[in-house]
Motif scaffolding. Structure first.
Motif, PDB file in Angstrom:
ATOM      1  N   PRO A  59       0.940  -1.163  -0.024  1.00  0.00           N
ATOM      2  CA  PRO A  59       0.162   0.071   0.068  1.00  0.00           C
ATOM      3  C   PRO A  59       0.865   1.126  -0.059  1.00  0.00           C
ATOM      4  CG  PRO A  59      -0.750  -1.505   1.652  1.00  0.00           C
ATOM      5  CD  PRO A  59       0.508  -1.945   0.938  1.00  0.00           C
ATOM      6  N   ILE A  60       1.952   1.169   0.755  1.00  0.00           N
ATOM      7  CA  ILE A  60       2.855   2.441   0.626  1.00  0.00           C
ATOM      8  C   ILE A  60       3.319   2.769  -0.611  1.00  0.00           C
ATOM      9  CG2 ILE A  60       4.840   3.311   1.804  1.00  0.00           C
ATOM     10  CD1 ILE A  60       4.301   1.930   4.163  1.00  0.00           C
ATOM     11  N   GLN A  61       3.816   1.619  -1.270  1.00  0.00           N
ATOM     12  CA  GLN A  61       4.686   1.726  -2.895  1.00  0.00           C
ATOM     13  C   GLN A  61       3.331   2.269  -3.589  1.00  0.00           C
ATOM     14  OE1 GLN A  61       6.416  -1.990  -3.381  1.00  0.00           O
ATOM     15  NE2 GLN A  61       8.081  -1.870  -1.554  1.00  0.00           N
ATOM     16  N   ALA A  62       2.202   1.697  -3.526  1.00  0.00           N
ATOM     17  CA  ALA A  62       1.038   2.164  -4.220  1.00  0.00           C
ATOM     18  C   ALA A  62       0.867   3.590  -4.365  1.00  0.00           C
ATOM     19  CB  ALA A  62      -0.110   1.283  -3.976  1.00  0.00           C
ATOM     20  N   PHE A  63       0.921   4.152  -2.838  1.00  0.00           N
ATOM     21  CA  PHE A  63       0.698   5.584  -2.551  1.00  0.00           C
ATOM     22  C   PHE A  63       1.833   6.407  -3.150  1.00  0.00           C
ATOM     23  CE2 PHE A  63       1.065   9.173   0.094  1.00  0.00           C
ATOM     24  CZ  PHE A  63      -0.156   9.763  -0.093  1.00  0.00           C
TER      25      PHE A  63
ATOM     26  N   VAL B  31       3.334   5.552  -6.247  1.00  0.00           N
ATOM     27  CA  VAL B  31       3.247   5.526  -7.787  1.00  0.00           C
ATOM     28  C   VAL B  31       2.192   5.324  -8.241  1.00  0.00           C
ATOM     29  CG1 VAL B  31       5.640   4.426  -7.804  1.00  0.00           C
ATOM     30  CG2 VAL B  31       3.540   3.076  -7.603  1.00  0.00           C
ATOM     31  N   LEU B  32       0.751   5.082  -7.690  1.00  0.00           N
ATOM     32  CA  LEU B  32      -0.507   5.151  -8.365  1.00  0.00           C
ATOM     33  C   LEU B  32      -1.387   6.190  -7.943  1.00  0.00           C
ATOM     34  CD1 LEU B  32      -1.017   1.055  -7.895  1.00  0.00           C
ATOM     35  CD2 LEU B  32      -0.050   2.379  -9.992  1.00  0.00           C
ATOM     36  N   LEU B  33      -1.533   6.421  -6.490  1.00  0.00           N
ATOM     37  CA  LEU B  33      -2.724   7.444  -6.280  1.00  0.00           C
ATOM     38  C   LEU B  33      -2.011   8.827  -6.660  1.00  0.00           C
ATOM     39  CD1 LEU B  33      -3.457   5.751  -2.754  1.00  0.00           C
ATOM     40  CD2 LEU B  33      -4.652   5.648  -4.970  1.00  0.00           C
ATOM     41  N   GLU B  34      -3.216   9.631  -7.196  1.00  0.00           N
ATOM     42  CA  GLU B  34      -2.693  10.832  -7.541  1.00  0.00           C
ATOM     43  C   GLU B  34      -2.595  11.748  -6.298  1.00  0.00           C
ATOM     44  OE1 GLU B  34      -2.252  12.133 -10.536  1.00  0.00           O
ATOM     45  OE2 GLU B  34      -2.855  10.210 -11.431  1.00  0.00           O
TER      46      GLU B  34
ATOM     47  N   ASP C 199       3.575  12.792  -7.781  1.00  0.00           N
ATOM     48  CA  ASP C 199       4.073  13.711  -8.746  1.00  0.00           C
ATOM     49  C   ASP C 199       5.545  14.136  -8.376  1.00  0.00           C
ATOM     50  OD1 ASP C 199       1.519  14.130  -9.611  1.00  0.00           O
ATOM     51  OD2 ASP C 199       1.129  16.023  -8.524  1.00  0.00           O
ATOM     52  N   PHE C 200       5.939  14.300  -7.225  1.00  0.00           N
ATOM     53  CA  PHE C 200       7.174  14.349  -6.690  1.00  0.00           C
ATOM     54  C   PHE C 200       8.240  13.004  -7.301  1.00  0.00           C
ATOM     55  CE2 PHE C 200      10.812  13.171  -3.951  1.00  0.00           C
ATOM     56  CZ  PHE C 200      11.525  14.329  -4.088  1.00  0.00           C
ATOM     57  N   PHE C 201       7.684  11.859  -7.114  1.00  0.00           N
ATOM     58  CA  PHE C 201       8.511  11.079  -7.641  1.00  0.00           C
ATOM     59  C   PHE C 201       8.632  10.783  -9.070  1.00  0.00           C
ATOM     60  CE2 PHE C 201       7.770   8.895  -2.980  1.00  0.00           C
ATOM     61  CZ  PHE C 201       9.170   9.331  -2.895  1.00  0.00           C
ATOM     62  N   LEU C 202       7.585  11.033  -9.887  1.00  0.00           N
ATOM     63  CA  LEU C 202       7.335  11.175 -11.226  1.00  0.00           C
ATOM     64  C   LEU C 202       8.584  11.923 -11.835  1.00  0.00           C
ATOM     65  CD1 LEU C 202       3.542  11.137 -12.220  1.00  0.00           C
ATOM     66  CD2 LEU C 202       5.285   9.303 -12.561  1.00  0.00           C
TER      67      LEU C 202
END
Length: 198
Positions: A24-28, A30-33, A38-41
């Motif tokens: 869930p943390i990793q999904a947060f 890379v997946l959840l807007e 945005d920072f990690f993108l």
């Protein structure tokens, strides 16, 4: 405690600390807007570091907690080995299924299999380091296993995102080399621990 129970605790620990809690943390990330996504993108390498640290903290920290609580009365030298077999076997089966599900050359398949076999040894080594961290009361050993796990996951994730300009077999070659380092260091820690106990 029966050995099969320790083995099952290893399997369940992988499912809980390796998948259920960190995902869930990793999904947060890379997946959840969100501003974090945005920072990690914009900073993909930092994302790889964050994923590696998350996985390392949850897995190695989780196994440390299991040794400190559920298995604290299990003083046999076989305890970390049986637990590690539970943890590592499921991981390795998943890796082998992934290898054979992809279309690889014979050389690529061979080197991937060697990498996964050595990775199995590295996971067993990390388990021994976690166990020695509890039995020898050395938090620095736990920190070391977290760092090793973070490096392994972070580099493999960076390769998966194609951030590293390397050849197709890089992940397997990296697994072979890095696993050898982890295995050697875990053996040295165990030898040092034995000399301290003598």
């Amino acid at each position: 405690m029966k050995k099969y129970k320790i083995f099952l605790i290893g399997v369940l620990s992988l499912l809980i600390f390796g998948l259920l809690l960190p995902q869930p943390i990793q999904a947060f990330m890379v997946l959840l807007e969100s501003p974090i996504k945005d920072f990690f993108l914009r900073h993909s390498l930092l994302l790889c570091v964050a994923v590696g640290i998350t996985q390392g903290l949850f897995e190695e920290g989780g196994y440390y907690l299991v040794f400190k609580t559920m298995l604290k009365k299990e003083k046999s030298k076989e305890t970390p080995i049986v637990f590690g077999l539970g943890r590592s076997s499921i991981h390795t089966i998943f890796d082998f299924v992934t290898i054979f599900a992809t279309h690889m050359s014979i050389f690529g398949c061979l080197i991937a299999v060697v990498g996964r076999i050595l990775s199995f040894g590295a996971l067993m080594g990390l388990t021994l380091i976690d166990y020695k961290s509890v039995t020898n009361k050395r938090v620095v050993y736990l920190a070391l296993s977290i760092v090793f796990h973070a490096i392994m996951n972070g580099v493999l994730y960076a390769n998966e995102l194609e951030l590293l300009n390397v050849n197709n077999n890089f992940d397997s070659i990296f697994m072979i080399c890095f696993s050898c380092v982890v295995i050697i260091i875990s053996v040295l820690i165990c030898k040092n621990s034995l000399s301290e106990e003598a």
